[in-house]
Design a protein around this motif. Structure first.
Motif, mmCIF file in Angstrom:
data_model
loop_
_atom_site.group_PDB
_atom_site.id
_atom_site.type_symbol
_atom_site.label_atom_id
_atom_site.label_comp_id
_atom_site.label_asym_id
_atom_site.label_seq_id
_atom_site.Cartn_x
_atom_site.Cartn_y
_atom_site.Cartn_z
ATOM 1 N N PRO A 57 0.816 -1.223 0.000
ATOM 2 C CA PRO A 57 0.000 0.000 0.000
ATOM 3 C C PRO A 57 0.851 1.275 0.000
ATOM 4 N N LEU A 58 1.977 1.257 0.706
ATOM 5 C CA LEU A 58 2.852 2.432 0.719
ATOM 6 C C LEU A 58 3.400 2.716 -0.671
ATOM 7 N N LEU A 59 3.907 1.681 -1.335
ATOM 8 C CA LEU A 59 4.511 1.865 -2.651
ATOM 9 C C LEU A 59 3.466 2.247 -3.697
ATOM 10 N N MET A 60 2.235 1.789 -3.528
ATOM 11 C CA MET A 60 1.168 2.143 -4.464
ATOM 12 C C MET A 60 0.834 3.623 -4.403
ATOM 13 N N ASN A 61 0.999 4.220 -3.238
ATOM 14 C CA ASN A 61 0.518 5.584 -3.036
ATOM 15 C C ASN A 61 1.617 6.636 -3.030
ATOM 16 N N MET A 62 2.854 6.239 -3.241
ATOM 17 C CA MET A 62 3.939 7.212 -3.292
ATOM 18 C C MET A 62 3.839 8.044 -4.562
ATOM 19 N N HIS A 63 4.222 9.306 -4.465
ATOM 20 C CA HIS A 63 4.289 10.159 -5.645
ATOM 21 C C HIS A 63 5.308 11.261 -5.379
ATOM 22 N N VAL A 64 5.606 12.039 -6.404
ATOM 23 C CA VAL A 64 6.631 13.076 -6.281
ATOM 24 C C VAL A 64 6.040 14.476 -6.405
ATOM 25 N N ALA A 65 4.703 14.580 -6.422
ATOM 26 C CA ALA A 65 4.071 15.898 -6.551
ATOM 27 C C ALA A 65 4.356 16.731 -5.301
ATOM 28 N N PRO A 66 4.952 17.917 -5.437
ATOM 29 C CA PRO A 66 5.244 18.727 -4.252
ATOM 30 C C PRO A 66 3.975 19.377 -3.708
ATOM 31 N N LEU A 102 5.602 21.500 6.579
ATOM 32 C CA LEU A 102 6.524 20.497 6.063
ATOM 33 C C LEU A 102 6.268 20.328 4.577
ATOM 34 N N ILE A 103 7.311 20.463 3.773
ATOM 35 C CA ILE A 103 7.199 20.276 2.328
ATOM 36 C C ILE A 103 8.058 19.075 1.943
ATOM 37 N N PRO A 104 7.416 17.944 1.591
ATOM 38 C CA PRO A 104 8.177 16.739 1.242
ATOM 39 C C PRO A 104 9.068 16.959 0.026
ATOM 40 N N THR A 105 10.277 16.417 0.095
ATOM 41 C CA THR A 105 11.218 16.424 -1.016
ATOM 42 C C THR A 105 11.617 14.970 -1.299
ATOM 43 N N ALA A 106 12.528 14.781 -2.233
ATOM 44 C CA ALA A 106 12.920 13.413 -2.591
ATOM 45 C C ALA A 106 13.483 12.649 -1.401
ATOM 46 N N TYR A 107 14.187 13.334 -0.503
ATOM 47 C CA TYR A 107 14.879 12.627 0.573
ATOM 48 C C TYR A 107 14.455 13.064 1.972
ATOM 49 N N GLY A 108 13.343 13.761 2.110
ATOM 50 C CA GLY A 108 12.922 14.176 3.444
ATOM 51 C C GLY A 108 11.868 15.262 3.369
ATOM 52 N N CYS A 109 11.898 16.191 4.327
ATOM 53 C CA CYS A 109 10.954 17.310 4.358
ATOM 54 C C CYS A 109 11.688 18.592 4.725
ATOM 55 N N ARG A 137 -2.351 14.597 -2.984
ATOM 56 C CA ARG A 137 -1.539 15.460 -3.840
ATOM 57 C C ARG A 137 -1.833 16.938 -3.609
ATOM 58 N N SER A 138 -2.888 17.244 -2.875
ATOM 59 C CA SER A 138 -3.251 18.629 -2.571
ATOM 60 C C SER A 138 -2.563 19.072 -1.289
ATOM 61 N N PRO A 139 -2.471 20.396 -1.063
ATOM 62 C CA PRO A 139 -1.980 20.876 0.234
ATOM 63 C C PRO A 139 -2.867 20.326 1.355
ATOM 64 N N MET A 140 -2.259 20.045 2.512
ATOM 65 C CA MET A 140 -3.009 19.442 3.609
ATOM 66 C C MET A 140 -2.796 20.217 4.898
ATOM 67 N N LEU A 141 -3.861 20.353 5.661
ATOM 68 C CA LEU A 141 -3.801 20.904 7.015
ATOM 69 C C LEU A 141 -4.339 19.847 7.960
ATOM 70 N N VAL A 142 -3.526 19.428 8.922
ATOM 71 C CA VAL A 142 -3.937 18.438 9.915
ATOM 72 C C VAL A 142 -4.052 19.153 11.257
ATOM 73 N N ILE A 143 -5.275 19.214 11.777
ATOM 74 C CA ILE A 143 -5.537 19.843 13.081
ATOM 75 C C ILE A 143 -5.812 18.718 14.062
ATOM 76 N N ALA A 144 -4.910 18.520 14.995
ATOM 77 C CA ALA A 144 -5.055 17.380 15.900
ATOM 78 C C ALA A 144 -4.525 17.750 17.287
ATOM 79 N N HIS A 145 -3.877 16.800 17.942
ATOM 80 C CA HIS A 145 -3.518 16.918 19.346
ATOM 81 C C HIS A 145 -2.028 16.634 19.527
ATOM 82 N N GLN A 146 -1.510 16.984 20.689
ATOM 83 C CA GLN A 146 -0.067 16.964 20.897
ATOM 84 C C GLN A 146 0.558 15.597 20.646
ATOM 85 N N ALA A 147 0.058 14.544 21.303
ATOM 86 C CA ALA A 147 0.679 13.225 21.148
ATOM 87 C C ALA A 147 0.559 12.716 19.716
#
Length: 441
Positions: A212-221, A412-419, A372-382
Motif C-alpha cells: 500500500p505504501l509503494l502504491m501511493n507514493m508520488h513526487v508531486a510537491p 513540512l514540504i516533502p522532497t525526494a529525501y525528506g521534508c 496530492r493537494s496541500p493538507m492541514l492536519v488539526i489534531a492533538h499533541q501526542a
C-alpha cells in the motif's frame, strides 16, 4: 473508552532483505529511504546500505561516465568489490539483530541479483527485489536535475556538463540492463512512480505491508501543515483528555489560522505554478481533524468541509482522563513514576501509549502519502508528535519529547529525501497549565 491497541505487528519478525533494482535516476534511493522511514516508525529496525556511498567513501566522489561503462573491466571489478563490501556489512548487521536491510544499488543484471540472492539465502534471509521502472522522460529529467546534480559526484561541476555526464552514465547502465523476471525471485515492480505495480511471489508481513505504501507514493510537491487545536477550556485548567470546547484564546487562534492558511496556500501555489496559474488555491487545501470538538471548532473559520478521523483523536489517558498531572502524581504515584520511566511504551491504565498511537495512525499514513493537494492536519499533541516523527524521520521513542506547542503551525514540504520545515507562531504564545508539566514526566 477506547480499547488499547496492543501490538499489531510481529515482535519476532524474521530478518528480510529488500534489494533495489533500476537504472540511475529512477528514484531507487528515495524509495529506499521512504521504506526505511516507514518501517522504522512502526518499530522495525531498518537500515539502507547504499553502494554509491561505499564507492564515494572508499574511492572518492568524482568519476566520469566511462568509469561506469560495462566494458571497463577494471572499473567493473572495483564496483563489484564495493557492492560486495556493502553486502557483507548488510548481512553482518542483520546477524546482529537488524530486521529489514535495504541493498540500494542498480543491481541491473541477473548475474548480480543471483549473487545477492544466493548470499542472503545462505544466511536464511528472504530477498524481495524492488524494481523502479520509469519511461516518462519528464520524471527522469526532474530526478536528474533535482537530485543527482546535488550529489557529491557533481559537486563544483557546471550543471550542463553534469547533466551530459550523468546521461552518459545512464546510457552505460542501460546497455547491460536486464529487468527482473518471474523465475528469479520475489519482486515488486514500480512503474512510472506508482502508476502501476506488479507483484510476484509476495509473502510475509514486510513485503505485503509495503505494497500500500509503494502504491501511493508520488513526487508531486505540496505542503503539509500540522497544528494543534486552539487552546481549549481543559488546556486552561491543565486537564488531560476530554472533549472540551475552545477558550476565547482558542477561538482567536482558529481565525488567525484560517487567514494564515489562505494566504500561505496562495503564496506557495503561485511560487510553484505557472505564471498566472497557481499550482493550488486556498480552496484546494484538504483539512483533516480529529473527531473531538476542539479540533473541528478550530477548522470552521477556514472550511465547513473538513474530514474528521477518529485515528487523529488524542492519546487515551484511560483512568487519568480529566485529571491534572499533579493529581496523578499525588493520587496515582505508581502511574506517574511508571510513565516517567518510559513515556513511549507506558500505557495509561485502560488507555493508550505513544506506541499504540503510532499503530492506530498507520492506515492514515497511507492516505497521507496518497494526497496530492496541500493538507492541514488539526489534531492533538501526542498524535502530532507521532505524525511529525514519521514525516521528519525521527526515532519513534523520541515522540514524547518532540516540541509541538499550541498556536503554532508546522509547515513540512516533502522532497525526494525528506521534508523541508518551517514554523509559524500565530498570535500570542499560549502555554496551558498542563503543558508545562508534559515535558517533565
Amino acid at each position: 473508552m477506547r480499547q488499547p491497541l496492543y501490538s499489531l505487528h510481529p515482535r519476532d519478525l524474521s530478518p528480510h532483505v529488500l534489494a533495489m533494482v533500476g537504472l540511475p535516476a529512477r528514484g531507487k534511493t528515495s524509495i529506499a529511504r521512504k521504506i526505511t522511514r516507514y518501517l522504522s516508525w512502526l518499530g522495525h529496525p531498518t537500515r539502507v546500505f547504499n553502494v554509491g556511498n561505499y564507492r564515494r567513501n572508499l574511492l572518492g566522489a568524482h568519476h566520469p561516465a566511462n568509469f561506469f561503462d560495462p566494458q571497463n573491466r577494471e572499473a567493473r571489478r572495483t564496483l563489484d568489490e564495493m557492492a560486495m563490501a556493502a553486502l557483507d556489512d548488510l548481512l553482518a548487521w542483520l546477524g546482529g539483530g537488524g530486521e529489514v536491510a535495504i541493498f540500494d544499488a542498480t543491481n541491473s543484471t541477473r548475474a548480480r541479483r543471483q549473487i545477492v540472492s544466493e548470499r542472503c539465502r545462505d544466511k536464511g534471509y528472504p530477498v524481495v527485489f524492488i524494481e523502479s521502472i520509469c519511461g516518462d522522460e519528464a520524471i527522469v529529467e526532474t530526478n536528474v536535475r533535482e537530485t543527482k546534480l546535488r550529489s557529491p559526484d557533481y559537486e563544483g561541476v557546471d550543471a550542463s556538463e553534469a547533466v551530459r555526464d550523468f546521461r552518459a552514465r545512464i546510457a552505460h547502465y542501460a546497455r547491460a540492463y536486464e529487468t527482473v523476471t518471474d523465475l528469479e525471485s520475489s519482486y515488486i515492480k514500480i512503474i512510472d512512480v506508482g502508476r502501476q505495480l506488479m507483484l510476484n511471489r509476495i509473502h510475509g508481513y514486510v513485503p505485503a505491508r509495503l505494497v500500500p505504501l509503494l502504491m501511493n507514493m508520488h513526487v508531486a510537491p505540496r505542503p503539509i501543515w500540522l497544528t494543534r487545536h486552539g487552546e481549549s477550556i481543559f488546556n486552561q485548567q491543565g486537564l488531560l483528555g476530554g472533549d472540551a470546547d475552545l477558550s476565547p484564546h482558542g477561538e482567536a487562534y482558529a481565525r488567525n489560522l484560517a487567514a494564515f492558511i489562505r494566504g500561505r496556500a496562495r503564496e506557495l501555489g503561485e511560487a510553484s505554478g505557472m505564471p498566472g496559474e497557481p499550482a493550488w488555491i486556498p480552496d484546494d487545501v484538504v483539512v483533516w481533524t480529529s473527531s473531538l470538538r476542539r479540533t473541528m471548532q478550530t477548522s470552521r473559520p477556514l472550511t465547513q468541509r473538513s474530514i474528521s478521523w477518529r485515528a487523529l483523536d488524542e492519546i487515551d489517558a484511560g483512568v487519568c482522563e480529566g485529571m491534572t498531572y499533579d493529581e496523578i502524581r499525588l493520587k496515582m504515584p505508581h502511574v506517574f513514576e511508571a510513565r516517567s520511566a518510559d513515556k513511549f511504551r507506558y500505557r495509561y491504565p485502560r488507555g493508550e501509549s505513544y506506541e499504540d498511537v503510532i499503530q492506530r495512525l498507520d492506515p492514515l499514513i497511507i492516505e497521507l502519502e496518497r494526497q496530492r493537494s496541500p493538507m492541514l492536519v488539526i489534531a492533538h499533541q501526542a498524535v502530532l508528535r507521532a505524525l511529525y516523527a514519521y514525516l521528519m524521520d525521527k526515532p519513534p521513542h523520541t515522540c514524547p519529547s518532540l516540541p509541538i506547542p499550541l498556536h503554532t503551525v508546522i509547515e513540512l514540504i516533502p522532497t525526494a529525501y525528506g521534508c523541508e520545515e518551517r514554523r509559524f507562531q500565530l498570535g500570542p504564545e499560549v502555554q496551558s497549565v498542563g503543558e508545562a508539566a508534559i515535558a517533565h514526566p
